[in-house]
Scaffold this motif. Structure first.
Motif, PDB file in Angstrom:
ATOM      1  N   THR A 118      80.427  66.526  48.206  1.00  0.00           N
ATOM      2  CA  THR A 118      78.972  66.681  48.236  1.00  0.00           C
ATOM      3  C   THR A 118      78.332  65.598  49.106  1.00  0.00           C
ATOM      4  O   THR A 118      77.391  65.847  49.852  1.00  0.00           O
ATOM      5  N   ALA A 119      78.869  64.383  48.983  1.00  0.00           N
ATOM      6  CA  ALA A 119      78.316  63.271  49.749  1.00  0.00           C
ATOM      7  C   ALA A 119      78.754  63.297  51.212  1.00  0.00           C
ATOM      8  O   ALA A 119      78.236  62.546  52.030  1.00  0.00           O
ATOM      9  N   GLY A 120      79.720  64.157  51.545  1.00  0.00           N
ATOM     10  CA  GLY A 120      80.192  64.254  52.930  1.00  0.00           C
ATOM     11  C   GLY A 120      81.150  63.154  53.340  1.00  0.00           C
ATOM     12  O   GLY A 120      81.313  62.873  54.520  1.00  0.00           O
TER      13      GLY A 120
ATOM     14  N   PRO B 215      79.644  67.509  40.703  1.00  0.00           N
ATOM     15  CA  PRO B 215      79.376  66.137  41.155  1.00  0.00           C
ATOM     16  C   PRO B 215      78.717  65.252  40.104  1.00  0.00           C
ATOM     17  O   PRO B 215      78.854  64.046  40.166  1.00  0.00           O
ATOM     18  N   ASP B 216      78.021  65.844  39.143  1.00  0.00           N
ATOM     19  CA  ASP B 216      77.356  65.033  38.128  1.00  0.00           C
ATOM     20  C   ASP B 216      78.188  64.849  36.863  1.00  0.00           C
ATOM     21  O   ASP B 216      77.725  64.240  35.901  1.00  0.00           O
TER      22      ASP B 216
ATOM     23  N   LYS C 218      73.903  59.980  52.151  1.00  0.00           N
ATOM     24  CA  LYS C 218      73.605  60.310  53.551  1.00  0.00           C
ATOM     25  C   LYS C 218      72.194  60.862  53.741  1.00  0.00           C
ATOM     26  O   LYS C 218      71.645  60.744  54.821  1.00  0.00           O
TER      27      LYS C 218
ATOM     28  N   ASN D 144      80.833  53.157  37.582  1.00  0.00           N
ATOM     29  CA  ASN D 144      80.861  54.402  36.821  1.00  0.00           C
ATOM     30  C   ASN D 144      82.308  54.870  36.854  1.00  0.00           C
ATOM     31  O   ASN D 144      82.974  54.707  37.878  1.00  0.00           O
TER      32      ASN D 144
ATOM     33  N   ASN E  12      80.366  57.874  40.442  1.00  0.00           N
ATOM     34  CA  ASN E  12      79.088  58.448  40.869  1.00  0.00           C
ATOM     35  C   ASN E  12      77.963  57.537  40.386  1.00  0.00           C
ATOM     36  O   ASN E  12      77.516  57.622  39.256  1.00  0.00           O
TER      37      ASN E  12
ATOM     38  N   ALA F 169      89.575  65.928  40.292  1.00  0.00           N
ATOM     39  CA  ALA F 169      88.324  66.355  39.667  1.00  0.00           C
ATOM     40  C   ALA F 169      87.802  65.205  38.823  1.00  0.00           C
ATOM     41  O   ALA F 169      88.570  64.602  38.092  1.00  0.00           O
ATOM     42  N   PRO F 170      86.552  64.873  38.922  1.00  0.00           N
ATOM     43  CA  PRO F 170      85.513  65.501  39.734  1.00  0.00           C
ATOM     44  C   PRO F 170      85.248  64.764  41.051  1.00  0.00           C
ATOM     45  O   PRO F 170      84.248  65.036  41.694  1.00  0.00           O
ATOM     46  N   LEU F 171      86.142  63.851  41.449  1.00  0.00           N
ATOM     47  CA  LEU F 171      85.816  63.037  42.626  1.00  0.00           C
ATOM     48  C   LEU F 171      85.697  63.861  43.896  1.00  0.00           C
ATOM     49  O   LEU F 171      84.901  63.554  44.777  1.00  0.00           O
TER      50      LEU F 171
ATOM     51  N   VAL G  72      82.301  65.091  43.937  1.00  0.00           N
ATOM     52  CA  VAL G  72      81.352  64.017  44.243  1.00  0.00           C
ATOM     53  C   VAL G  72      81.397  63.667  45.732  1.00  0.00           C
ATOM     54  O   VAL G  72      80.377  63.644  46.413  1.00  0.00           O
ATOM     55  N   TRP G  73      82.598  63.429  46.231  1.00  0.00           N
ATOM     56  CA  TRP G  73      82.732  62.936  47.605  1.00  0.00           C
ATOM     57  C   TRP G  73      82.517  64.033  48.657  1.00  0.00           C
ATOM     58  O   TRP G  73      82.050  63.744  49.751  1.00  0.00           O
TER      59      TRP G  73
ATOM     60  N   PRO H 293      80.568  62.821  36.170  1.00  0.00           N
ATOM     61  CA  PRO H 293      80.717  61.422  35.732  1.00  0.00           C
ATOM     62  C   PRO H 293      79.605  60.975  34.794  1.00  0.00           C
ATOM     63  O   PRO H 293      79.841  60.246  33.839  1.00  0.00           O
TER      64      PRO H 293
ATOM     65  N   THR I  12      75.583  58.019  44.965  1.00  0.00           N
ATOM     66  CA  THR I  12      76.814  58.321  45.706  1.00  0.00           C
ATOM     67  C   THR I  12      76.679  59.626  46.475  1.00  0.00           C
ATOM     68  O   THR I  12      77.020  59.712  47.650  1.00  0.00           O
ATOM     69  N   THR I  13      76.162  60.649  45.770  1.00  0.00           N
ATOM     70  CA  THR I  13      76.138  61.971  46.387  1.00  0.00           C
ATOM     71  C   THR I  13      75.011  62.150  47.399  1.00  0.00           C
ATOM     72  O   THR I  13      75.095  62.982  48.278  1.00  0.00           O
TER      73      THR I  13
END
Lengths: 445, 297
Positions: free
Chosen positions: A107-109, A400-401, B43, B251, B255, A99-101, A104-105, A403, B39-40
């Motif tokens: 969400t980014a796929g 995800p936010d 894509k 960061n 992120n 957490a929280p990576l 983050v990751w 950070p 980052t998020t």
């Protein structure tokens, strides 16, 4: 005739060997502390075991692991991982903070859900149930817990004795903190007394980490703050709690207990001063214990010296009767979304979930085990005595936010400590920065 | 048509390089700055227009970072040009066999890898007993934290001064000997020779070094990153380009906001162009590139 049979056997054997495929998987891991090399070594051991099993099963493939262990720092490591994700060249397995990576990751796929795999292999069943929360995002499992840890408040017993504390009183200190009888203000008073009596040098009453990290979120929560609202799924910034925290920092700096330039980015200086016995109270991580043992006090008697000089407790509450706190930032192995061998990667992770490997990492690196069977397996005194801190643990929110939230809070801390703004002004600055960076994803209270 | 072919052939390689390595990145940066790329959203980035620029203006720390940048560029530039000029004059006044080794010594910071160079600085400035400065002064302090700006400017200046030194030295060497003889015959003192003969001949190199160093200082942040990372404390030595780097690439939990970082970089491009035009104006560039009225053979 006999010779003919040998030839046939040889042909068959080599034929099989030729038919046997080698599948290469890549794994990136990080300490950044040196003793955590077992994060990689355990993966290598798991691959060896998997290959041994494949041998017995007579499978037509073997697995080769190309591993990498990073000892630089989180920032360059995560940048490397991010660029690898973006260029589609990410390794099959990536280890990082759950957490929280994961939020983050995922969400980014960049990382793949492995919910099905984790229920397929029995070895995963022994993982401490709470740790699954840290690797789950929006109902899907995105990683396998690798280790966890706690962040204690350490104290120097020798310095407390010099201050006139009895052994019994020192032994009682962690209990007092647990009961909420010894607060941050009490700690400040003791440190001030130590400074006035010449037991410590100026600025060495309390040490915290020298750069940004999850701990600042923990201290904000120790001062009564909340960071996440379950109902709305939004981040929260509690201005009253932040003001209490910042005010304490200012008082500590003004009293000469805390260095104005504590955030000097220099970990070596932190360890040097702590392990030369100059610092009275200091917040650190359980893994610091392994670093001190193997790198900093090796010549002075190693772990025995640590037991003689250092004690540990949770981070105190801010008011009498309050609950103390610590924070765990569990590490996880994740499978990247562009991996061609997701199934196999998950299988390797199943082979890593062995109590002996878990114990080897925990004892060697000062982290806490993730398997319930491990705790009884290891006879390590530190692991045994420090594990109770998990009763007080908290996690970073899987948002995800988060950070950006953490960066904004950290800016506030750095502003107050260096004396550039007042605590009240710092709270306003942090709130403004959060609003700018997080928009409707944060609720300012 | 044929008239243009030769110049075209001669100019095209350089033009191609400029298009590829200067123009394209600027366009890419500007385009990026109109997206919410992070980052998020990597894509599926979306076009957000001027939102990143609005965000920048709403940033409560922006003023501090801007002032830091002005301070950093102005002071380091003054050191670089002043020290470069001083070194060039001093080493030109002494015989070459003394001047040359001295200049070579000043090149050392430039040829050292930045990481090694910064390690040396950190070592020198640490607390006693490790730090040499603390030892010599008898005051044990982490000098990097006690005087971050002085360190940032000196560390950059020691690297930067050698650039000016080299350019100015070669410019001084190319001044015709006759001018010095004539000055000597007229009874000019050393100072008068410098003031009336050397400095006027150095106007063009000084413009070049000043302009070049201003632009490179605006965008360079590697020594600050390695020395203080914008600290200690609250944005103490954070400059514009470092902030853009932090937003776009760095960061704690990874992120990062590429779009916002690109917007900061785009602003820097505009500032760079404005500053260049300003320099060309005040140094009267046109007059400098006209044919000289007197030629000395």
């Amino acid at each position: 005739m006999k010779a003919g049979r040998y030839v046939l056997a040889a042909v068959l054997f080599f034929g099989l060997a030729l038919a046997q495929k080698t599948i290469t998987l890549k794994a990136w891991t990080i300490g950044p502390d040196d003793p955590s090399i077992t994060r990689l070594k355990n993966l290598e051991a798991a691959v060896e075991r998997l290959n041994a099993l494949l041998e017995i099963e007579g499978a037509d493939y073997r697995v080769k692991l190309e591993g990498d262990f990073d000892t630089t720092d989180w920032d360059p490591y995560l940048r490397r991982v991010l660029l690898a994700f973006q260029s589609g060249e990410a390794p099959d397995i990536v280890q990082a903070s759950a957490a929280p990576l994961i939020g983050v990751w995922a969400t980014a796929g960049y990382i793949a859900p492995i919910t099905a795999e984790t229920s397929k292999y029995g070895t995963f069943k022994d993982v401490f149930p709470t740790l699954w929360n840290a690797v789950t995002f929006k109902g899907e499992v995105f990683g396998v817990p690798q280790d966890t840890e706690a962040r204690p408040l350490y104290f120097n017993k020798t310095l407390l004795k010099k201050l006139g504390w009895s052994d019994a009183k020192i032994a009682e200190l962690p209990k007092m903190i647990e009961r909420g009888e010894f607060t941050w203000d009490d700690m400040l008073a003791v440190a001030k007394e130590a400074l006035d009596k010449g037991v410590i040098e100026r600025g060495k009453g309390y040490y915290h980490r020298p750069k940004n990290g999850p701990d600042f979120h923990m201290w904000y929560r120790a001062f009564g703050g909340t960071s996440y609202d379950e109902a709305t799924g939004k981040l929260v910034f509690d201005q009253q709690a932040a003001l209490r925290y910042f005010t304490w920092l200012k008082k500590a700096v003004d009293a000469g207990v805390l260095e104005k330039d504590r955030l000097d980015g220099n970990w070596s200086r932190f360890h040097e001063n702590v392990t030369s016995g100059k610092v009275l109270f200091f917040s650190g991580g359980t893994w610091n214990w392994a670093e001190w043992k193997t790198q900093w006090v090796k010549d002075k008697g190693g772990e025995d010296w640590l037991w003689q000089n250092f004690g540990f407790a949770p981070q105190p509450a801010y008011k009498k009767g309050g609950k103390p706190i610590t924070l765990s930032n569990p590490q996880a192995y994740m499978v990247s979304a562009n991996s061609k061998h997701k199934e196999l990667a998950a299988k390797i992770l199943a082979f890593v979930m062995m109590p002996d490997l878990d114990a080897r990492h925990a004892v060697g690196s000062g982290h806490l085990p993730v398997l319930q069977a491990t705790a009884s397996l290891t006879g390590d005194r530190f692991i045994r005595e420090v594990s109770y801190l998990l009763n007080y643990t908290t996690f970073a929110p899987q948002h995800p936010d988060f950070p950006k939230w953490q960066d904004a809070l950290y800016r506030g801390v750095s502003a107050v400590e260096s004396g550039q703004v007042s605590p009240e002004e710092a709270v306003r600055v942090v709130a403004a920065e959060m609003k700018r960076a997080l928009k409707d994803q944060v609720m300012i209270k | 048509m044929r008239r243009y072919l030769t110049p075209f052939l001669f100019l095209s390689p350089a033009t191609l390089l400029i298009l590829l390595f200067f123009f394209t990145p600027v366009v890419a940066t500007i385009l990026l700055s109109f997206t919410d790329l992070s980052t998020t959203t990597f894509k599926n980035p979306s076009w957000v227009g001027l939102k990143n620029y609005q965000d920048l203006l709403a940033d409560p720390f922006l003023k501090k970072i801007f002032l830091n940048t002005v301070k950093y560029v102005a002071l380091t530039l003054a050191f670089n040009v002043g020290m470069g000029l001083l070194l060039a004059l001093l080493t030109s006044l002494v015989p070459e066999r003394y001047g040359d080794p001295f200049r070579a010594l000043w090149l050392l910071p430039r040829i050292l890898p930045p990481v090694v160079y910064v390690f040396i600085w950190q070592g020198l400035l640490a607390e006693a007993p490790m730090g040499l400065v603390s030892d010599i002064l008898g005051v044990s302090k982490n000098w990097l934290v006690a005087a971050p700006w002085t360190v940032v400017i000196l560390a950059n200046g020691f690297v930067g001064a050698s650039f000016g030194m080299l350019i100015f030295t070669s410019a001084i060497r190319s001044i015709s000997r006759e001018l010095f003889y004539a000055a000597a015959v007229d009874g000019a003192t050393t100072w008068q020779t410098i003031r009336r003969v050397v400095l006027p001949m150095l106007a063009w190199p000084i413009l070049f070094v000043t302009a070049y160093q201003t632009l490179s200082l605006l965008t360079s942040f590697e020594y600050i990153l390695l020395l203080t990372d914008g600290g200690p404390g609250f944005y103490t030595t954070e400059v514009w380009s470092l902030r853009a780097y932090h937003l776009a690439l760095s960061n704690y939990f990874g992120n990062v906001e590429f779009g916002l970082g690109a917007a900061m970089a785009a602003v820097l491009v505009v500032i760079g162009v404005v500053v260049s035009l300003f320099y060309l104006k005040i140094f009267n560039f046109k007059a400098l590139v006209t044919e000289p009225k007197i030629e000395i053979y």
